[in-house]
Design a protein around this motif. Structure first.
Motif, PDB file in Angstrom:
ATOM      1  N   ALA A  87     -40.954 -35.912  33.996  1.00  0.00           N
ATOM      2  CA  ALA A  87     -39.640 -36.357  32.949  1.00  0.00           C
ATOM      3  C   ALA A  87     -39.440 -35.137  31.484  1.00  0.00           C
ATOM      4  N   LEU A  88     -41.096 -35.077  31.214  1.00  0.00           N
ATOM      5  CA  LEU A  88     -41.108 -34.392  29.940  1.00  0.00           C
ATOM      6  C   LEU A  88     -40.860 -32.972  30.299  1.00  0.00           C
ATOM      7  N   ASP A  89     -41.656 -32.824  31.245  1.00  0.00           N
ATOM      8  CA  ASP A  89     -41.365 -31.442  31.571  1.00  0.00           C
ATOM      9  C   ASP A  89     -40.166 -30.795  32.046  1.00  0.00           C
ATOM     10  N   ILE A  90     -39.404 -31.577  33.103  1.00  0.00           N
ATOM     11  CA  ILE A  90     -37.972 -31.616  33.264  1.00  0.00           C
ATOM     12  C   ILE A  90     -37.292 -31.419  32.099  1.00  0.00           C
ATOM     13  N   SER A  91     -37.235 -32.301  30.995  1.00  0.00           N
ATOM     14  CA  SER A  91     -36.611 -32.186  29.727  1.00  0.00           C
ATOM     15  C   SER A  91     -36.637 -30.698  28.949  1.00  0.00           C
ATOM     16  N   PHE A  92     -37.876 -30.436  29.014  1.00  0.00           N
ATOM     17  CA  PHE A  92     -38.231 -29.389  28.372  1.00  0.00           C
ATOM     18  C   PHE A  92     -38.130 -28.244  28.979  1.00  0.00           C
ATOM     19  N   TYR A  93     -37.747 -28.186  30.167  1.00  0.00           N
ATOM     20  CA  TYR A  93     -36.719 -26.524  30.701  1.00  0.00           C
ATOM     21  C   TYR A  93     -35.231 -26.689  30.725  1.00  0.00           C
ATOM     22  N   ARG A  94     -35.014 -27.755  30.934  1.00  0.00           N
ATOM     23  CA  ARG A  94     -33.528 -27.867  30.751  1.00  0.00           C
ATOM     24  C   ARG A  94     -32.928 -27.914  28.919  1.00  0.00           C
ATOM     25  N   ASN A  95     -34.193 -28.042  28.564  1.00  0.00           N
ATOM     26  CA  ASN A  95     -33.649 -27.570  26.798  1.00  0.00           C
ATOM     27  C   ASN A  95     -33.856 -26.306  26.639  1.00  0.00           C
ATOM     28  N   ILE A  96     -34.781 -25.356  27.356  1.00  0.00           N
ATOM     29  CA  ILE A  96     -35.063 -24.261  27.429  1.00  0.00           C
ATOM     30  C   ILE A  96     -33.589 -23.844  27.645  1.00  0.00           C
ATOM     31  N   THR A  97     -33.349 -24.168  28.629  1.00  0.00           N
ATOM     32  CA  THR A  97     -32.616 -22.967  29.441  1.00  0.00           C
ATOM     33  C   THR A  97     -31.009 -23.380  28.625  1.00  0.00           C
ATOM     34  N   PHE A  98     -30.443 -23.966  27.892  1.00  0.00           N
ATOM     35  CA  PHE A  98     -29.772 -24.388  26.739  1.00  0.00           C
ATOM     36  C   PHE A  98     -29.559 -23.213  25.744  1.00  0.00           C
ATOM     37  N   VAL A  99     -30.739 -23.131  25.262  1.00  0.00           N
ATOM     38  CA  VAL A  99     -31.900 -22.588  24.218  1.00  0.00           C
ATOM     39  C   VAL A  99     -31.143 -20.898  24.431  1.00  0.00           C
ATOM     40  N   VAL A 100     -32.027 -20.356  25.554  1.00  0.00           N
ATOM     41  CA  VAL A 100     -31.013 -19.465  26.340  1.00  0.00           C
ATOM     42  C   VAL A 100     -30.014 -18.608  26.366  1.00  0.00           C
ATOM     43  N   THR A 101     -28.495 -19.992  26.619  1.00  0.00           N
ATOM     44  CA  THR A 101     -27.359 -19.648  27.308  1.00  0.00           C
ATOM     45  C   THR A 101     -27.112 -19.603  25.838  1.00  0.00           C
ATOM     46  N   LEU A 102     -26.455 -19.982  24.766  1.00  0.00           N
ATOM     47  CA  LEU A 102     -26.098 -21.025  23.646  1.00  0.00           C
ATOM     48  C   LEU A 102     -26.347 -19.513  22.694  1.00  0.00           C
ATOM     49  N   LEU A 103     -27.685 -19.069  22.872  1.00  0.00           N
ATOM     50  CA  LEU A 103     -27.925 -17.777  22.018  1.00  0.00           C
ATOM     51  C   LEU A 103     -26.982 -16.880  21.123  1.00  0.00           C
ATOM     52  N   PRO A 104     -26.121 -16.699  22.439  1.00  0.00           N
ATOM     53  CA  PRO A 104     -25.649 -15.454  22.024  1.00  0.00           C
ATOM     54  C   PRO A 104     -24.569 -16.272  20.876  1.00  0.00           C
ATOM     55  N   LEU A 105     -24.101 -17.228  21.122  1.00  0.00           N
ATOM     56  CA  LEU A 105     -23.394 -18.383  20.929  1.00  0.00           C
ATOM     57  C   LEU A 105     -23.775 -17.945  18.541  1.00  0.00           C
ATOM     58  N   LEU A 106     -24.308 -17.097  18.361  1.00  0.00           N
ATOM     59  CA  LEU A 106     -25.472 -16.751  16.924  1.00  0.00           C
ATOM     60  C   LEU A 106     -24.477 -15.905  16.754  1.00  0.00           C
ATOM     61  N   PHE A 107     -24.422 -14.839  17.794  1.00  0.00           N
ATOM     62  CA  PHE A 107     -22.890 -13.692  16.803  1.00  0.00           C
ATOM     63  C   PHE A 107     -22.196 -13.565  16.208  1.00  0.00           C
ATOM     64  N   LEU A 108     -21.153 -14.984  16.913  1.00  0.00           N
ATOM     65  CA  LEU A 108     -19.992 -15.347  15.804  1.00  0.00           C
ATOM     66  C   LEU A 108     -20.321 -15.964  14.583  1.00  0.00           C
ATOM     67  N   ALA A 109     -21.526 -16.276  14.185  1.00  0.00           N
ATOM     68  CA  ALA A 109     -21.835 -16.840  13.126  1.00  0.00           C
ATOM     69  C   ALA A 109     -22.016 -15.649  11.782  1.00  0.00           C
ATOM     70  N   SER A 110     -22.258 -16.183  11.068  1.00  0.00           N
ATOM     71  CA  SER A 110     -22.420 -15.635   9.785  1.00  0.00           C
ATOM     72  C   SER A 110     -23.860 -16.456   8.769  1.00  0.00           C
ATOM     73  N   ARG A 111     -24.123 -14.714   8.711  1.00  0.00           N
ATOM     74  CA  ARG A 111     -26.241 -15.053   8.138  1.00  0.00           C
ATOM     75  C   ARG A 111     -25.803 -16.343   7.165  1.00  0.00           C
ATOM     76  N   GLN A 112     -24.785 -16.315   6.526  1.00  0.00           N
ATOM     77  CA  GLN A 112     -25.041 -17.619   6.033  1.00  0.00           C
ATOM     78  C   GLN A 112     -24.896 -18.564   6.159  1.00  0.00           C
ATOM     79  N   GLU A 113     -23.540 -19.135   7.133  1.00  0.00           N
ATOM     80  CA  GLU A 113     -23.275 -20.201   8.034  1.00  0.00           C
ATOM     81  C   GLU A 113     -24.883 -20.609   8.953  1.00  0.00           C
ATOM     82  N   ILE A 114     -25.948 -19.340   9.326  1.00  0.00           N
ATOM     83  CA  ILE A 114     -27.221 -19.736  10.157  1.00  0.00           C
ATOM     84  C   ILE A 114     -27.969 -20.537   9.262  1.00  0.00           C
ATOM     85  N   LEU A 115     -27.961 -19.812   7.801  1.00  0.00           N
ATOM     86  CA  LEU A 115     -28.960 -20.236   7.135  1.00  0.00           C
ATOM     87  C   LEU A 115     -28.539 -21.556   6.367  1.00  0.00           C
ATOM     88  N   ALA A 116     -27.179 -21.796   6.407  1.00  0.00           N
ATOM     89  CA  ALA A 116     -26.864 -23.772   5.657  1.00  0.00           C
ATOM     90  C   ALA A 116     -27.846 -24.675   7.032  1.00  0.00           C
TER      91      ALA A 116
END
Length: 146
Positions: A29-58
């Motif tokens: 169960a812990l392995d599958i939790s890790f893999y699931r969340n890593i896929t979310f990181v990869v999938t949602l990473l492009p959304l950071l391009f919509l935020a400014s540097r100040q918003e990310i650092l905040a």
């Protein structure tokens, strides 16, 4: 449009949990939790391009709260995937929703001072007792661990 996206998201989440239940019965169960969340990181990473540097650092102002939320989320997800080994998906998910409801009511009372009416508390209690009753039923399912 909003409701269409919300409905699509709900259906996608339900399908994802059904597929993950099948996998979580074979993998830790812990392995599958890790893999699931890593896929979310990869999938949602492009959304950071919509935020400014100040918003990310905040966001880093809240790192203690984010660490606590991440830790409790991992525990909850681990428990959810571990329950799929012993319970059918519908009952395991119902237990999760019942525990989430109890937690929300409790935290709302402690931190926000929210008070619920007697009718709301009775209704929550009846739903939770129905879920517990379903969970305690003895159904032979050979694909689950006893």
């Amino acid at each position: 449009m909003f409701y269409l996206l919300a409905l699509t998201s709900m259906i996608g989440y339900g399908i994802q949990m059904a597929f993950l239940a099948h996998i979580s019965r074979k993998v830790d169960a812990l392995d599958i939790s890790f893999y699931r969340n890593i896929t979310f990181v990869v999938t949602l990473l492009p959304l950071l391009f919509l935020a400014s540097r100040q918003e990310i650092l905040a966001v880093f102002e809240f790192w203690p709260q984010l660490l606590l939320m991440g830790f409790t989320a991992v525990l909850g997800l681990w428990g959810s995937f571990a329950s799929f080994r012993f319970l059918p998906v519908g009952i395991a998910d119902s237990f999760k929703k019942a525990l989430t409801t109890i937690s929300i009511v409790f935290m709302g009372f402690i931190f926000l001072g929210e008070l619920h009416s007697i009718g709301e508390i009775i209704l929550i209690f009846v739903v939770i007792m129905a879920i517990v009753f379903l969970g305690l039923q003895k159904n032979h399912m050979p694909h689950l661990d006893s």
